[in-house]
Design an enzyme around this catalytic site. Structure first.
Site, PDB file in Angstrom:
ATOM      1  N   GLU A 169      -7.498   5.569 -14.721  1.00  0.00           N
ATOM      2  CA  GLU A 169      -8.718   4.358 -15.179  1.00  0.00           C
ATOM      3  C   GLU A 169      -6.886   3.407 -15.311  1.00  0.00           C
ATOM      4  O   GLU A 169      -6.338   2.561 -15.868  1.00  0.00           O
ATOM      5  CB  GLU A 169      -8.644   4.351 -16.808  1.00  0.00           C
ATOM      6  CG  GLU A 169      -9.536   5.260 -17.008  1.00  0.00           C
ATOM      7  CD  GLU A 169      -9.687   5.080 -18.118  1.00  0.00           C
ATOM      8  OE1 GLU A 169      -9.707   4.207 -19.242  1.00  0.00           O
ATOM      9  OE2 GLU A 169     -10.972   5.565 -18.916  1.00  0.00           O
ATOM     10  N   GLU A 351     -13.879  11.965 -18.088  1.00  0.00           N
ATOM     11  CA  GLU A 351     -14.148  12.077 -19.668  1.00  0.00           C
ATOM     12  C   GLU A 351     -15.053  11.327 -19.222  1.00  0.00           C
ATOM     13  O   GLU A 351     -15.876   9.952 -19.725  1.00  0.00           O
ATOM     14  CB  GLU A 351     -12.924  10.437 -19.887  1.00  0.00           C
ATOM     15  CG  GLU A 351     -11.449  11.407 -19.922  1.00  0.00           C
ATOM     16  CD  GLU A 351     -10.423   9.844 -20.741  1.00  0.00           C
ATOM     17  OE1 GLU A 351     -10.975   8.960 -21.014  1.00  0.00           O
ATOM     18  OE2 GLU A 351      -9.450  10.091 -19.855  1.00  0.00           O
TER      19      GLU A 351
HETATM   20  C1  FCB Z   1     -10.196   6.172 -22.005  1.00  0.00           C
HETATM   21  C2  FCB Z   1      -8.280   6.931 -21.653  1.00  0.00           C
HETATM   22  C3  FCB Z   1      -8.568   7.724 -22.658  1.00  0.00           C
HETATM   23  C4  FCB Z   1      -8.657   7.653 -24.741  1.00  0.00           C
HETATM   24  C5  FCB Z   1     -10.305   7.491 -24.301  1.00  0.00           C
HETATM   25  C6  FCB Z   1     -11.364   6.831 -25.372  1.00  0.00           C
HETATM   26  O1  FCB Z   1     -10.171   4.637 -21.511  1.00  0.00           O
HETATM   27  O2  FCB Z   1      -8.707   7.438 -20.592  1.00  0.00           O
HETATM   28  O3  FCB Z   1      -7.169   7.851 -22.735  1.00  0.00           O
HETATM   29  O4  FCB Z   1      -8.426   6.714 -24.513  1.00  0.00           O
HETATM   30  O5  FCB Z   1     -10.903   6.269 -23.770  1.00  0.00           O
END
Ligand code: FCB
Length: 454
Positions: A169, A351
């Site tokens: 990210e 994620e």
């Molecule tokens: C993302 C991050 C991770 C966590 C999630 C909820 O932005 O990559 O580390 O904080 O959100």
């Protein structure tokens, strides 16, 4: 809304769970680890809710053997973790701390011994403080240091780790860390955010080359936080506002990586970008990758406000504890759109998950039906995207464990395993058992009968 039918996924689909070094490891002073920007930031009063820090976190540094056994019980195909740069290079470059590398060596071996594929991220925001002191991601020399670091780690682990991600990210690290001041290093300048974004992208490209030099068999990618931006209405103003948000969040990173250029509308709107671009930068950023990692939690609904795009609330939707809208179709549309526009060779959803206010009830269990429903419907959206041609090869729940949620400290629980912070006891939540059964459903599914021809 369709839910997660296991049979809409290919048999070799990878079911995983994700974490990040600073959020789980703890042991910040152990075995020669150097200071990171998150140690400094979280120790600064007023920066993190309740003064929480990652000093102990989930103590994964010591407890990883039992956590890996829990992953085995869950039936995970893969575990995504990140490597703490200051464990490996306490000063960011130069002398290698072998003990830091040894930890990841042990972790990788423990995973492989249980048949779990390691997915390693090189940078999940814990920049060595020594590099920050020299300008951090605002300066090109940090991108050079990153390429050296990437090569060192890939040389050590690349005989066993096949899947590598350069960055996690970069948008979040650049903006929330350098312009909004809510993440480390806590800067508040748009110019710094733009510089950081450029150097993160550049270091990604150099990092891809460095990993391939050290580990020629590696599958290499990058993880972006992407959101589908929906116009609030079909007025041209709202459509233009949504396109702007898409440019600033998604295309800013996707275009350089897949097309070797910054979006023209972005360059026109933001005069800060172009001066950073030196000869060869765009070519370097577009180093071919094997997969794109997509992190997604929510979508944007955008209208044209008097001072630029404005984010709208959906009164009909549920929201998680983060204030993020639950909207699985947004993930479906995002995956299909990214596939159509950028044709990545493969996509992993690296994620996806939700924070809810979990509590342990009298029988000691943690009942989290909202999280299970979130996962079920979002996984269903991934299945539909695959059916419509998106090359999604795997899905990682965020997160395996409750952990240090950056500026929110320990107040937001994303895990499918509950962590009782005073004792560090792990308690699988109901969603853990749901995910376990979901994964097992694939393994137990009867194989389709062979087609007899001729
Ligand atoms: C993302 C991050 C991770 C966590 C999630 C909820 O932005 O990559 O580390 O904080 O959100």
């Amino acid at each position: 809304m369709s839910t997660a039918r296991i049979d809409s996924f290919p048999e070799d689909f990878i079911w995983g769970a994700a974490t990040a070094s600073y959020q789980i490891e703890g042991a910040v002073h152990e075995d020669g680890r150097g200071e990171s920007v998150w140690d400094r930031f979280s120790a600064t009063p007023g920066k993190v809710r309740g003064g929480d820090t990652g000093a102990v976190a989930c103590d994964f540094y010591h407890r990883y053997p039992e956590d890996v056994l829990l992953m085995k019980e869950l039936g995970l195909d893969a575990f995504r973790f990140s490597i703490a740069w200051p464990r490996v290079l306490p000063q960011g470059r130069g002398t290698v701390n072998e003990k830091g590398l040894d930890f990841y060596d042990r972790l990788v071996d423990a995973l492989l011994a249980q048949g779990i594929e390691p997915f390693a991220t090189l940078f999940h925001w814990d920049t060595p403080q020594a590099l920050e002191d020299e300008g951090g991601w605002r300066v090109r020399s940090t991108a050079e240091a990153f390429a050296e670091y990437a090569e060192i780690v890939a040389a050590r682990l690349g005989d066993r780790v096949k899947f590598w991600m350069t960055h996690n990210e970069p948008w979040v690290h650049a903006w929330i860390g350098h312009s909004w001041g809510q993440h480390a290093p806590g800067l508040t300048s748009e110019a710094d955010a733009v510089a950081a974004a450029h150097h993160l992208l550049l270091s990604h490209g150099w990092g891809v080359d460095a990993i391939r030099r050290a580990a020629p068999e590696a599958q290499v990618g990058i993880v972006l936080n992407l959101h589908h931006a929906y116009p609030h209405s079909d007025s041209p103003e709202d459509e233009a506002a949504a396109w702007q948000v898409d440019g600033e969040g998604n295309r800013w990173f996707l275009d350089p990586i897949f097309r070797g250029s910054y979006p023209a509308d972005l360059l026109e709107r933001n005069a800060l970008v172009a001066p950073h671009v030196q000869d060869g930068d765009l070519q370097a950023m577009a180093a071919p990758i094997d997969f794109l990692g997509v992190n997604n939690y929510f979508r944007f609904i955008v209208s044209a406000g008097p001072d630029g795009p404005r984010m709208e609330h959906n009164p009909e939707a549920p929201y998680t504890e983060m204030g993020w809208e639950v909207y699985p179709d947004g993930l479906y549309e995002l995956l299909v759109r990214v596939s159509d526009d950028y044709a990545p060779r493969a996509i992993y959803v690296t994620e996806n998950g939700a924070a809810f206010g979990d509590v342990r009830v009298h029988d000691g269990a943690v009942h989290d039906p909202e999280r299970t429903s979130y996962l079920e419907t979002y996984i269903g959206a991934v299945g539909r995207a695959i059916a419509d041609g998106a090359p999604v090869k795997g899905y990682f729940v965020w997160s395996f464990l409750d952990n240090f949620e950056w500026g929110h400290g320990y107040s937001k629980r994303f895990g499918i395993v509950y962590v009782d912070y005073p004792t560090l006891e792990r308690v699988p939540k109901d969603s853990f058992y749901w995910y376990r059964d979901h994964i097992a459903g694939r393994r137990d599914a009867p194989k389709p009968a062979p087609v007899v021809t001729g």
